[in-house]
Motif scaffolding. Sequence first.
Motif, PDB file in Angstrom:
ATOM      1  N   TYR B  36     -91.067  -5.327  36.727  1.00 20.14           N
ATOM      2  CA  TYR B  36     -90.606  -6.531  36.028  1.00 20.14           C
ATOM      3  C   TYR B  36     -91.741  -7.002  35.114  1.00 20.14           C
ATOM      4  O   TYR B  36     -92.857  -7.236  35.592  1.00 20.14           O
ATOM      5  CB  TYR B  36     -90.281  -7.631  37.039  1.00 20.14           C
ATOM      6  CG  TYR B  36     -89.946  -8.954  36.396  1.00 20.14           C
ATOM      7  CD1 TYR B  36     -88.640  -9.242  36.013  1.00 20.14           C
ATOM      8  CD2 TYR B  36     -90.928  -9.898  36.145  1.00 20.14           C
ATOM      9  CE1 TYR B  36     -88.329 -10.441  35.408  1.00 20.14           C
ATOM     10  CE2 TYR B  36     -90.619 -11.101  35.532  1.00 20.14           C
ATOM     11  CZ  TYR B  36     -89.331 -11.373  35.171  1.00 20.14           C
ATOM     12  OH  TYR B  36     -89.035 -12.554  34.565  1.00 20.14           O
ATOM     13  N   GLY B  39     -88.777  -9.944  31.378  1.00 20.16           N
ATOM     14  CA  GLY B  39     -87.446 -10.432  31.746  1.00 20.16           C
ATOM     15  C   GLY B  39     -86.506 -10.641  30.571  1.00 20.16           C
ATOM     16  O   GLY B  39     -85.362 -11.034  30.762  1.00 20.16           O
ATOM     17  N   CYS B  58     -83.875  -5.172  32.965  1.00 22.41           N
ATOM     18  CA  CYS B  58     -83.903  -6.616  33.219  1.00 22.41           C
ATOM     19  C   CYS B  58     -82.783  -7.351  32.508  1.00 22.41           C
ATOM     20  O   CYS B  58     -82.444  -8.471  32.868  1.00 22.41           O
ATOM     21  CB  CYS B  58     -85.257  -7.210  32.822  1.00 22.41           C
ATOM     22  SG  CYS B  58     -85.533  -7.284  31.040  1.00 22.41           S
TER      23      CYS B  58
END
Lengths: 396, 151
Positions: B36, B39, B58
């Motif tokens: 991640y 995002g 994402c």
Amino acid sequence: MKYFLLVFAVIMAISARSAQAQTDLIERGKTLFRAADCAACHLSSDGQTLSGGKAFPLPFGTVYAVNITPDRETGIGAYTDEQWLRMMRTGVDRNGRHLYPVMPYTSYTFLNDADTLAIKAYLFTLKPVQAKAPENRLPFPFNQRWVMTFWNWFNNPDRRMTTDPHRTPEWNRGAYLVEALGHCDQCHTPRNFMFGLSGKAYAGTVQVGWRAYNLTSDTEHGLGGWSDSELFEYLSTGYAPHRGPASGPMAEAIENSLRYLPAEDIRAMIVYLRSIPARPNGPQRGKRVPGASGENEDVGRHIFQQACMGCHLENGAGRQSDWGALKGAHSLSDPAATNIIGVLRTGTSIKTEHGKMAMPSFTKAYTPQELAAISEYVLGHFGGVKAQIEPDRFKN
Amino acid sequence: MITIRINNESHQLDVTDDMPLLWVLRDILGLTGTKYGCGVAQCGACTIHIDGIPTRACQLPVSLIGDRHITTIEAIGNTREGARIQAVWLQNQVIQCGYCQSGQIMAATALLRDNPNPTDDDIDDAMSGNICRCGTYVRIREAIHQAANNA
């Protein structure tokens, strides 16, 4: 005793029926409320209630959306049916004050009694919120509401829609959805010198900083080149293959209103839209100079590859989802770049059945010069249009 | 229930339609090789392949995948190009902190499959959506050239 039981049973049956009728009325009111897209303007900034407050910057001042929750003091709670019908049709509120036609009563005036009152019945079931809308900021003479009397003479048809017997029931339903409930012309029809709707119905215009496109049957600027299935997809989901995604106020109209309409209503709207006579109005495509790739275009290309390709791909086919597929979008061949500038400045989002699809604002990440370069690049790359975009248009 | 195919395995998921694939991979299936980063599909750290096309996990709602096949960093070494990219990555010591590198490897693998002999420009174009804060870009470019020459 027998007689008493019979009377009791009849009373119970009648009250059950009227309770069912009331539930049906409210349900119908909710459907109509959505088709009329009241939320577009009256939703509060947190998106939770219909307590208004949204600002509408107009050429002559700012008008604020009012509270339409059933609060008696600051909302619509004190309206009688009669007062409600008058307000929705003539733009005169409960206290006899003229509304400004930002409230599309010139469209809602076409609604029949039952539908207008069903919307009220639905709104009256909502939780009352006490919230007073900010005072409008209008200079003289626009702050004189009584002046609207004269405006209404020229600009409010003040009549109900009648069925056209020469047309199909589907066309008539479409007309009611487009003209009365959907009030599509309020954005898509150019305005006259009084800021009322002009005779150039659905020829497209710029409203609140966004270009609302030509919806007539014109093949170049309007919907003449769109297939029924493309229009159906676009209106019900906010995206159609090779047409790009809806953005800005149109994305809001789909999010709050159109995506809830039953399929047969969307089809009826398409039937009606097809019958709007063609008007060849729209942005003229700029001429592309072959091989004239300036320094600015290289800057634009580089930034596009870094910042935009993640979602849109270099060929505009969209990477993560269809709503990122730019290719074919009308906005990408508009040399004025109105909507390109709109999405880059403010971002845009749309709720879909797969969740919220969003494009962020890029004004904090790039300078106005860089954003102008990106705009020029996408116009050339996707739209084949050579345009020069003033960086100042990205300054607030 | 949603069924998706990841690295040749079928998974039944009881998740909401709008859950991003990255959440499914990391939090539900424990495939934490995919990272991640930002995002918002701007950095490339979460790049995976959908039918071979590099995609940002994402920003991909799981309900949009359908029956397309997902490949993650855990299985990219099973492909010819993926194995070659991983080998040259080690030879050139491309990695510094490593956080973005699973995304870099996924992007480089897709590039090599589409274009077995990329120029510097081709590499810059294909890799520009993958950001590396350690600045390993020069070594990434060299490694990709080397993988192409060894083809």
